[in-house]
Design a protein around this motif. Sequence first.
Motif, PDB file in Angstrom:
ATOM      1  N   GLN A   1       0.245 -32.705 -13.602  1.00  0.00           N
ATOM      2  CA  GLN A   1      -0.434 -31.252 -14.127  1.00  0.00           C
ATOM      3  C   GLN A   1      -2.031 -30.920 -13.969  1.00  0.00           C
ATOM      4  N   ALA A   2      -2.390 -31.885 -14.814  1.00  0.00           N
ATOM      5  CA  ALA A   2      -3.761 -32.041 -15.008  1.00  0.00           C
ATOM      6  C   ALA A   2      -4.197 -32.441 -13.246  1.00  0.00           C
ATOM      7  N   GLN A   3      -3.909 -33.581 -12.573  1.00  0.00           N
ATOM      8  CA  GLN A   3      -4.126 -34.247 -11.551  1.00  0.00           C
ATOM      9  C   GLN A   3      -3.763 -32.770 -10.410  1.00  0.00           C
ATOM     10  N   VAL A   4      -2.975 -31.700 -10.521  1.00  0.00           N
ATOM     11  CA  VAL A   4      -3.011 -30.954  -9.964  1.00  0.00           C
ATOM     12  C   VAL A   4      -4.420 -29.846 -10.333  1.00  0.00           C
ATOM     13  N   THR A   5      -4.756 -29.857 -11.783  1.00  0.00           N
ATOM     14  CA  THR A   5      -6.020 -28.754 -12.237  1.00  0.00           C
ATOM     15  C   THR A   5      -7.375 -29.329 -11.406  1.00  0.00           C
ATOM     16  N   ALA A   6      -7.309 -30.572 -11.803  1.00  0.00           N
ATOM     17  CA  ALA A   6      -8.717 -31.661 -10.966  1.00  0.00           C
ATOM     18  C   ALA A   6      -8.548 -31.546  -9.579  1.00  0.00           C
ATOM     19  N   PHE A   7      -7.356 -31.360  -8.412  1.00  0.00           N
ATOM     20  CA  PHE A   7      -7.121 -30.531  -7.589  1.00  0.00           C
ATOM     21  C   PHE A   7      -7.893 -29.433  -6.881  1.00  0.00           C
TER      22      PHE A   7
ATOM     23  N   ASP B   1      -0.135 -34.321  -1.012  1.00  0.00           N
ATOM     24  CA  ASP B   1      -1.640 -34.350  -1.128  1.00  0.00           C
ATOM     25  C   ASP B   1      -1.777 -34.175  -2.040  1.00  0.00           C
ATOM     26  N   LEU B   2      -1.849 -35.222  -3.137  1.00  0.00           N
ATOM     27  CA  LEU B   2      -2.184 -35.506  -4.439  1.00  0.00           C
ATOM     28  C   LEU B   2      -1.889 -36.931  -4.212  1.00  0.00           C
ATOM     29  N   MET B   3      -1.061 -37.620  -3.427  1.00  0.00           N
ATOM     30  CA  MET B   3      -0.782 -39.128  -2.920  1.00  0.00           C
ATOM     31  C   MET B   3      -1.629 -39.040  -2.199  1.00  0.00           C
ATOM     32  N   ARG B   4      -1.889 -38.493  -1.284  1.00  0.00           N
ATOM     33  CA  ARG B   4      -3.055 -38.786  -0.199  1.00  0.00           C
ATOM     34  C   ARG B   4      -4.723 -38.588  -0.265  1.00  0.00           C
ATOM     35  N   GLU B   5      -4.508 -37.659  -1.664  1.00  0.00           N
ATOM     36  CA  GLU B   5      -6.149 -37.560  -1.639  1.00  0.00           C
ATOM     37  C   GLU B   5      -6.434 -39.052  -2.983  1.00  0.00           C
TER      38      GLU B   5
END
Length: 106
Positions: A53-59, A71-75
């Motif tokens: 969830q924190a990584q989603v917010t950062a994205f 998307d999270l893994m690719r970036e």
Amino acid sequence: MKKLQNQKGFTLIEMLIVLLVITVLLLITIPNVTKHNSSIQKKGCEGLVNMVQAQVTAFKIDHNKTPTIDDLMREGYLKGSEPPVCPNGSKVNITASGEVTATNSE
């Protein structure tokens, strides 16, 4: 004949008492460890969901859109070659609104 009175060592009764004490300690310890296993896995899953969830917010802050796991893994927001999975086997998903949930794969 030599007398056996001066020999040092443990008697059979002493050894049996030690084994009894060890057995009682094991009988107390093992059920407590296995009982807490499910709560440990649940807390591990909650921690993983919070981290994603924190990584989603950062994205969202960086890219102004809701990401998918890919998307999270690719970036580079999530490391590894496989999508995150909870210790209990639940898969981590991201909803269209950006909320992270864990669902059983069954």
